[in-house]
Design a protein around this motif. Structure first.
Motif, PDB file in Angstrom:
ATOM      1  N   SER A 273      89.060 -42.833 -54.156  1.00 39.56           N
ATOM      2  CA  SER A 273      88.178 -42.078 -55.228  1.00 39.56           C
ATOM      3  C   SER A 273      87.141 -41.332 -54.261  1.00 39.56           C
ATOM      4  O   SER A 273      86.916 -40.142 -54.303  1.00 39.56           O
ATOM      5  CB  SER A 273      87.191 -42.930 -56.310  1.00 39.56           C
ATOM      6  OG  SER A 273      86.432 -42.044 -56.948  1.00 39.56           O
ATOM      7  N   ALA A 274      86.484 -41.967 -53.172  1.00 41.17           N
ATOM      8  CA  ALA A 274      85.511 -41.630 -52.308  1.00 41.17           C
ATOM      9  C   ALA A 274      86.113 -40.505 -51.276  1.00 41.17           C
ATOM     10  O   ALA A 274      85.608 -39.325 -51.145  1.00 41.17           O
ATOM     11  CB  ALA A 274      84.794 -42.464 -51.389  1.00 41.17           C
ATOM     12  N   GLU A 275      87.233 -40.748 -50.900  1.00 37.95           N
ATOM     13  CA  GLU A 275      88.158 -39.655 -50.191  1.00 37.95           C
ATOM     14  C   GLU A 275      88.427 -38.277 -50.772  1.00 37.95           C
ATOM     15  O   GLU A 275      88.297 -37.336 -50.318  1.00 37.95           O
ATOM     16  CB  GLU A 275      89.471 -40.279 -49.564  1.00 37.95           C
ATOM     17  CG  GLU A 275      88.973 -41.333 -48.505  1.00 37.95           C
ATOM     18  CD  GLU A 275      90.401 -41.997 -48.057  1.00 37.95           C
ATOM     19  OE1 GLU A 275      90.516 -42.549 -46.669  1.00 37.95           O
ATOM     20  OE2 GLU A 275      91.278 -42.542 -48.997  1.00 37.95           O
ATOM     21  N   PHE A 276      88.814 -38.751 -52.033  1.00 36.21           N
ATOM     22  CA  PHE A 276      88.991 -37.546 -53.120  1.00 36.21           C
ATOM     23  C   PHE A 276      87.913 -36.470 -53.254  1.00 36.21           C
ATOM     24  O   PHE A 276      87.889 -35.398 -53.113  1.00 36.21           O
ATOM     25  CB  PHE A 276      89.559 -38.181 -54.439  1.00 36.21           C
ATOM     26  CG  PHE A 276      90.148 -36.833 -55.251  1.00 36.21           C
ATOM     27  CD1 PHE A 276      91.685 -36.793 -54.968  1.00 36.21           C
ATOM     28  CD2 PHE A 276      89.220 -36.470 -56.141  1.00 36.21           C
ATOM     29  CE1 PHE A 276      91.910 -35.507 -56.066  1.00 36.21           C
ATOM     30  CE2 PHE A 276      89.958 -35.624 -57.024  1.00 36.21           C
ATOM     31  CZ  PHE A 276      91.326 -35.144 -56.956  1.00 36.21           C
ATOM     32  N   GLN A 277      86.526 -37.304 -53.533  1.00 31.72           N
ATOM     33  CA  GLN A 277      85.506 -36.538 -53.793  1.00 31.72           C
ATOM     34  C   GLN A 277      84.782 -35.847 -52.438  1.00 31.72           C
ATOM     35  O   GLN A 277      84.394 -34.632 -52.683  1.00 31.72           O
ATOM     36  CB  GLN A 277      84.469 -37.533 -54.340  1.00 31.72           C
ATOM     37  CG  GLN A 277      84.850 -38.054 -55.900  1.00 31.72           C
ATOM     38  CD  GLN A 277      83.957 -39.189 -56.071  1.00 31.72           C
ATOM     39  OE1 GLN A 277      82.963 -39.487 -55.518  1.00 31.72           O
ATOM     40  NE2 GLN A 277      84.149 -39.943 -57.081  1.00 31.72           N
TER      41      GLN A 277
ATOM     42  N   ALA B 106      97.770 -36.096 -45.823  1.00 36.95           N
ATOM     43  CA  ALA B 106      96.871 -36.668 -44.683  1.00 36.95           C
ATOM     44  C   ALA B 106      95.695 -36.311 -44.231  1.00 36.95           C
ATOM     45  O   ALA B 106      94.780 -37.233 -43.787  1.00 36.95           O
ATOM     46  CB  ALA B 106      98.077 -36.127 -43.408  1.00 36.95           C
ATOM     47  N   LEU B 107      95.128 -35.097 -44.691  1.00 42.91           N
ATOM     48  CA  LEU B 107      93.832 -34.508 -44.397  1.00 42.91           C
ATOM     49  C   LEU B 107      92.987 -35.454 -45.424  1.00 42.91           C
ATOM     50  O   LEU B 107      91.765 -35.749 -44.949  1.00 42.91           O
ATOM     51  CB  LEU B 107      93.627 -33.149 -44.681  1.00 42.91           C
ATOM     52  CG  LEU B 107      94.414 -32.341 -43.683  1.00 42.91           C
ATOM     53  CD1 LEU B 107      94.465 -30.858 -44.032  1.00 42.91           C
ATOM     54  CD2 LEU B 107      93.477 -32.353 -42.384  1.00 42.91           C
ATOM     55  N   MET B 108      93.316 -35.453 -46.702  1.00 40.32           N
ATOM     56  CA  MET B 108      92.569 -36.624 -47.500  1.00 40.32           C
ATOM     57  C   MET B 108      92.277 -37.885 -47.231  1.00 40.32           C
ATOM     58  O   MET B 108      91.293 -38.358 -47.419  1.00 40.32           O
ATOM     59  CB  MET B 108      92.857 -36.265 -49.232  1.00 40.32           C
ATOM     60  CG  MET B 108      92.473 -34.805 -49.352  1.00 40.32           C
ATOM     61  SD  MET B 108      93.166 -34.404 -51.064  1.00 40.32           S
ATOM     62  CE  MET B 108      92.235 -35.228 -52.013  1.00 40.32           C
ATOM     63  N   ASP B 109      93.124 -38.476 -46.758  1.00 38.80           N
ATOM     64  CA  ASP B 109      93.464 -40.031 -46.278  1.00 38.80           C
ATOM     65  C   ASP B 109      92.687 -40.225 -45.217  1.00 38.80           C
ATOM     66  O   ASP B 109      93.182 -40.394 -44.189  1.00 38.80           O
ATOM     67  CB  ASP B 109      95.017 -40.338 -46.299  1.00 38.80           C
ATOM     68  CG  ASP B 109      94.838 -41.929 -45.982  1.00 38.80           C
ATOM     69  OD1 ASP B 109      94.354 -42.589 -46.108  1.00 38.80           O
ATOM     70  OD2 ASP B 109      96.084 -42.217 -45.466  1.00 38.80           O
ATOM     71  N   ALA B 110      91.346 -40.154 -45.032  1.00 39.11           N
ATOM     72  CA  ALA B 110      90.546 -40.077 -43.862  1.00 39.11           C
ATOM     73  C   ALA B 110      90.700 -41.423 -43.459  1.00 39.11           C
ATOM     74  O   ALA B 110      90.677 -41.516 -41.983  1.00 39.11           O
ATOM     75  CB  ALA B 110      89.226 -39.834 -44.334  1.00 39.11           C
ATOM     76  N   ASP B 111      90.844 -42.725 -43.657  1.00 39.89           N
ATOM     77  CA  ASP B 111      90.994 -43.911 -43.009  1.00 39.89           C
ATOM     78  C   ASP B 111      92.529 -44.066 -42.588  1.00 39.89           C
ATOM     79  O   ASP B 111      92.786 -45.129 -42.103  1.00 39.89           O
ATOM     80  CB  ASP B 111      90.371 -44.964 -43.897  1.00 39.89           C
ATOM     81  CG  ASP B 111      91.087 -45.312 -45.047  1.00 39.89           C
ATOM     82  OD1 ASP B 111      92.081 -44.724 -45.363  1.00 39.89           O
ATOM     83  OD2 ASP B 111      90.343 -46.211 -45.939  1.00 39.89           O
ATOM     84  N   GLY B 112      93.379 -43.314 -42.995  1.00 37.65           N
ATOM     85  CA  GLY B 112      94.825 -43.522 -42.835  1.00 37.65           C
ATOM     86  C   GLY B 112      95.519 -44.544 -43.292  1.00 37.65           C
ATOM     87  O   GLY B 112      96.530 -45.069 -42.761  1.00 37.65           O
ATOM     88  N   ASP B 113      94.975 -45.083 -44.286  1.00 34.50           N
ATOM     89  CA  ASP B 113      95.787 -46.277 -45.046  1.00 34.50           C
ATOM     90  C   ASP B 113      96.723 -46.048 -45.880  1.00 34.50           C
ATOM     91  O   ASP B 113      97.420 -47.202 -46.459  1.00 34.50           O
ATOM     92  CB  ASP B 113      94.682 -47.367 -45.782  1.00 34.50           C
ATOM     93  CG  ASP B 113      94.096 -46.582 -46.961  1.00 34.50           C
ATOM     94  OD1 ASP B 113      94.273 -45.582 -47.400  1.00 34.50           O
ATOM     95  OD2 ASP B 113      93.449 -47.346 -47.725  1.00 34.50           O
TER      96      ASP B 113
END
Length: 91
Positions: A51-55, A39-46
Motif C-alpha cells: 500500500s505504501a509503495e502504491f501511494q 517494477a518502478l512501483m515495487d521499490a523494495d524489489g520483493d
C-alpha cells in the motif's frame, strides 16, 4: 469502471499516450508496459506492491499533474498532463 477496463474514459494513461502498436492488437506492448510500471512501483524489489509503495507512486503522479503546485488538481491540469501538453519532468 467502464467495460473493457477503460478507466477515466481512456485508460489510466489516456488514449493519446498509448502508441498504435499498443492499441492495435499488439498484446506484447501493454504487457511490457505494465511490467515496467510494476517494477518502478515495487521499490523494495520483493515482487509485490505494498500500500505504501502504491501511494508513493500515485503521489508522484499527482505532483506531476499539479502544475500550479497548489495541492489540488483541476480538470485542465489533468487534461494537460494526459495530452502531454505540459512537461512532466522530475518533481
Amino acid at each position: 469502471m467502464k467495460s473493457g477496463g477503460d478507466m477515466m474514459g481512456g485508460g489510466m494513461m489516456g488514449r493519446g499516450m498509448m502508441g498504435r502498436g499498443m492499441m492495435g492488437g499488439d498484446t506484447k506492448g501493454p504487457a511490457i508496459m505494465f511490467r515496467m510500471i510494476f517494477a518502478l512501483m515495487d521499490a523494495d524489489g520483493d515482487g509485490t506492491i505494498s500500500s505504501a509503495e502504491f501511494q508513493v507512486a500515485h503521489e508522484r503522479i499527482f505532483k506531476a499533474m499539479d502544475s500550479s503546485k497548489d495541492g489540488k488538481l483541476t480538470m485542465e491540469e489533468m487534461l494537460m498532463f494526459m495530452h502531454g501538453t505540459r512537461s512532466a519532468g522530475p518533481q
